[in-house]
Structure formats: structure tokens, C-alpha cells
Design a protein around this motif. Structure first.
Motif, PDB file in Angstrom:
ATOM      1  N   UNK A  26       0.855  -1.187   0.000  1.00  0.00           N
ATOM      2  CA  UNK A  26       0.000   0.000   0.000  1.00  0.00           C
ATOM      3  C   UNK A  26       0.891   1.237   0.000  1.00  0.00           C
ATOM      4  N   UNK A  27       1.142   1.850  -1.172  1.00  0.00           N
ATOM      5  CA  UNK A  27       2.070   2.988  -1.237  1.00  0.00           C
ATOM      6  C   UNK A  27       1.654   4.164  -0.365  1.00  0.00           C
ATOM      7  N   UNK A  28       0.360   4.518  -0.379  1.00  0.00           N
ATOM      8  CA  UNK A  28      -0.097   5.675   0.398  1.00  0.00           C
ATOM      9  C   UNK A  28       0.080   5.427   1.890  1.00  0.00           C
ATOM     10  N   UNK A  29      -0.291   4.238   2.345  1.00  0.00           N
ATOM     11  CA  UNK A  29      -0.145   3.917   3.769  1.00  0.00           C
ATOM     12  C   UNK A  29       1.325   3.899   4.167  1.00  0.00           C
ATOM     13  N   UNK A  30       2.189   3.416   3.263  1.00  0.00           N
ATOM     14  CA  UNK A  30       3.616   3.368   3.559  1.00  0.00           C
ATOM     15  C   UNK A  30       4.157   4.786   3.749  1.00  0.00           C
ATOM     16  N   UNK A  31       3.808   5.702   2.862  1.00  0.00           N
ATOM     17  CA  UNK A  31       4.315   7.073   2.984  1.00  0.00           C
ATOM     18  C   UNK A  31       3.787   7.746   4.247  1.00  0.00           C
ATOM     19  N   UNK A  32       2.537   7.478   4.603  1.00  0.00           N
ATOM     20  CA  UNK A  32       2.008   8.027   5.857  1.00  0.00           C
ATOM     21  C   UNK A  32       2.800   7.481   7.046  1.00  0.00           C
ATOM     22  N   UNK A  33       3.147   6.199   6.973  1.00  0.00           N
ATOM     23  CA  UNK A  33       3.903   5.586   8.064  1.00  0.00           C
ATOM     24  C   UNK A  33       5.295   6.211   8.197  1.00  0.00           C
ATOM     25  N   UNK A  34       5.918   6.535   7.065  1.00  0.00           N
ATOM     26  CA  UNK A  34       7.235   7.183   7.120  1.00  0.00           C
ATOM     27  C   UNK A  34       7.113   8.565   7.746  1.00  0.00           C
ATOM     28  N   UNK A  35       6.094   9.319   7.359  1.00  0.00           N
ATOM     29  CA  UNK A  35       5.870  10.630   7.981  1.00  0.00           C
ATOM     30  C   UNK A  35       5.660  10.493   9.481  1.00  0.00           C
ATOM     31  N   UNK A  36       4.873   9.478   9.879  1.00  0.00           N
ATOM     32  CA  UNK A  36       4.645   9.257  11.311  1.00  0.00           C
ATOM     33  C   UNK A  36       5.940   8.883  12.023  1.00  0.00           C
ATOM     34  N   UNK A  37       6.788   8.111  11.349  1.00  0.00           N
ATOM     35  CA  UNK A  37       8.072   7.741  11.942  1.00  0.00           C
ATOM     36  C   UNK A  37       8.934   8.973  12.180  1.00  0.00           C
ATOM     37  N   UNK A  38       8.967   9.866  11.192  1.00  0.00           N
ATOM     38  CA  UNK A  38       9.743  11.088  11.360  1.00  0.00           C
ATOM     39  C   UNK A  38       9.215  11.904  12.533  1.00  0.00           C
ATOM     40  N   UNK A  39       7.888  12.022  12.630  1.00  0.00           N
ATOM     41  CA  UNK A  39       7.295  12.771  13.746  1.00  0.00           C
ATOM     42  C   UNK A  39       7.651  12.112  15.076  1.00  0.00           C
ATOM     43  N   UNK A  40       7.605  10.755  15.100  1.00  0.00           N
ATOM     44  CA  UNK A  40       7.926  10.034  16.338  1.00  0.00           C
ATOM     45  C   UNK A  40       9.380  10.253  16.744  1.00  0.00           C
ATOM     46  N   UNK A  41      10.232  10.542  15.765  1.00  0.00           N
ATOM     47  CA  UNK A  41      11.642  10.830  16.034  1.00  0.00           C
ATOM     48  C   UNK A  41      11.867  12.292  16.390  1.00  0.00           C
ATOM     49  N   UNK A  42      10.793  13.066  16.380  1.00  0.00           N
ATOM     50  CA  UNK A  42      10.908  14.483  16.703  1.00  0.00           C
ATOM     51  C   UNK A  42      11.331  15.342  15.541  1.00  0.00           C
ATOM     52  N   UNK A  43      11.171  14.834  14.299  1.00  0.00           N
ATOM     53  CA  UNK A  43      11.576  15.558  13.089  1.00  0.00           C
ATOM     54  C   UNK A  43      10.329  15.859  12.261  1.00  0.00           C
ATOM     55  N   UNK A  44      10.243  17.072  11.778  1.00  0.00           N
ATOM     56  CA  UNK A  44       9.095  17.457  10.954  1.00  0.00           C
ATOM     57  C   UNK A  44       9.197  16.792   9.586  1.00  0.00           C
TER      58      UNK A  44
END
Length: 214
Positions: A26-44
Motif C-alpha cells: 500500500x504505497x499511500x499507507x507506507x508514505x504516511x507511516x514514514x511521515x509518522x516515523x519522522x514525527x515520532x523521532x521528533x523531526x518534521x
């Protein structure tokens, strides 16, 4: 397979190649997950240097790291062509990688593959594609090594097959107190390679790089 925090060995029996998919990528879900990972790391995720990160990461995983899920090993190898030669065929140093399902980091290295023709010969590039189809998934190095050898028997109609993989496991190299130069070597022998010791010796000699008789 490496886990420097705790041990979760794979199940003793399985079917198929690598960790099976239960749904399509699921490409869209994957990209959302990467954005969430960055946020979880404290990075915008929408900063100057991360604005296209989700797309870049998704393309890398979908096309390369997990591209084997879209490849059928039998189709990757093809039918070859009829030939009555029985001499061993060895391909050294095929680039290989997979993704450790424990830490979601890749491992990379080379595969040395051999087969004893059983009435058919296969293009060298086709064998490399077979390695890609099996390796570019969530898998363990041990599984990959065995799956490559077994596939040459099952799909290539070989009398025997052998595979040795030497790889750097990133989850191991990132562990505490590691020197950074560890390598993991796995090997699998199938068919006549499993039952005839001299064939295993010839294969090991062939991939050593030494000239015959030395």
C-alpha cells in the motif's frame, strides 16, 4: 538472522519464500507511516530536507528492498533450454540483499550458486534474477540460502544445487560492542550436492578463486 536484544527464532516449518505477504503493498499507507516515523523521532516530515523523504523511502522499499514479492522465482529463472551436458555450473559473487524482519533493516552481501544440470541449462542472468526474486523480501539469510538451492531443483530441474551467502547483517553491526566487520556465512546443499561430498568440495574450490590443482 540476528537479534542483539532478544532471540525470536523463526518457526521450525514454513511454506513459500520468505515472510509471506497477507495483502498487497500500500504505497499511500507506507508514505504516511514514514511521515509518522519522522514525527515520532521528533523531526518534521515537511521540512526542507524531509519534504520528499516519504516518497523516496517508499520507492526504495517497494521497488528494491521488497521487489521480490512481485517476482515469481519460477518465471525469473525461466525454462532454460534442453541440453544433455552434466558438468557443474558455478556463478560467483551475485549481489544479494534482504530485509531482517526483526529490526526492519537490510542485510547485503554476495551469493555463490552452483547447479548440476538435469537436462536443461539456464542463462546466468536468469539465475541472478532468481536470487533477486527470493532475496528481495522480508527474510532471513538462512532461509534465503536454502530457498535458492531448493528453487534450482524445483524450477530448474537440476540434479543438484548449492548456495553459499556471505553477508553483512546491519542489525548485528549496529549492536553494542561490535567491531563493524562481522560477516555471516550460510550454506545450503540440495540434491546430489547433499549426498556427494566430492561435489561439495569441487564447489567450495571453485568459489575460492584458486586455480585448479593449487
Amino acid at each position: 538472522m540476528s537479534d542483539f536484544h532478544d532471540q525470536h527464532p523463526p518457526p521450525p516449518s514454513r511454506t513459500g519464500i520468505g515472510i509471506p505477504r497477507t495483502a498487497s503493498f500500500d504505497p499511500a499507507a507506507f508514505e504516511r507511516a514514514v511521515d509518522d516515523l519522522l514525527r515520532a523521532c521528533g523531526v518534521a516530515p515537511d521540512a526542507v530536507h524531509t519534504g520528499k523523504t516519504a516518497t523516496r523511502v517508499r520507492e526504495l522499499w517497494q521497488r528494491r528492498l521488497l521487489g521480490g514479492y512481485d517476482m515469481d522465482p519460477a518465471e525469473a529463472l525461466g525454462d532454460g533450454f534442453a541440453d544433455d551436458r552434466t558438468d557443474m555450473v558455478v556463478i560467483r559473487g551475485i549481489a544479494v540483499h534482504g530485509v531482517c524482519p526483526h529490526h526492519l533493516v537490510p542485510f547485503r552481501g554476495v551469493a555463490h550458486v552452483a547447479y548440476l544440470p538435469g537436462g536443461r541449462l539456464h542463462g546466468f542472468g536468469r539465475i541472478a534474477r532468481l536470487v533477486d526474486a527470493i532475496g528481495h523480501r522480508f527474510t532471513y539469510q538462512e532461509w534465503m540460502t536454502r530457498d535458492i538451492a531448493d528453487a534450482l531443483l524445483r524450477h530448474g530441474h537440476a540434479r543438484g544445487a548449492a548456495c553459499i551467502v556471505e553477508a553483512e547483517q546491519l542489525c548485528l553491526l549496529l549492536g553494542e560492542d561490535r567491531r563493524g566487520d562481522e560477516r555471516v556465512v550460510t550454506q545450503a546443499f540440495a540434491g546430489e550436492f547433499e549426498t556427494r561430498e566430492h561435489l561439495r568440495g569441487e564447489f567450495l574450490h571453485a568459489i575460492s578463486g584458486r586455480a585448479p590443482g593449487r
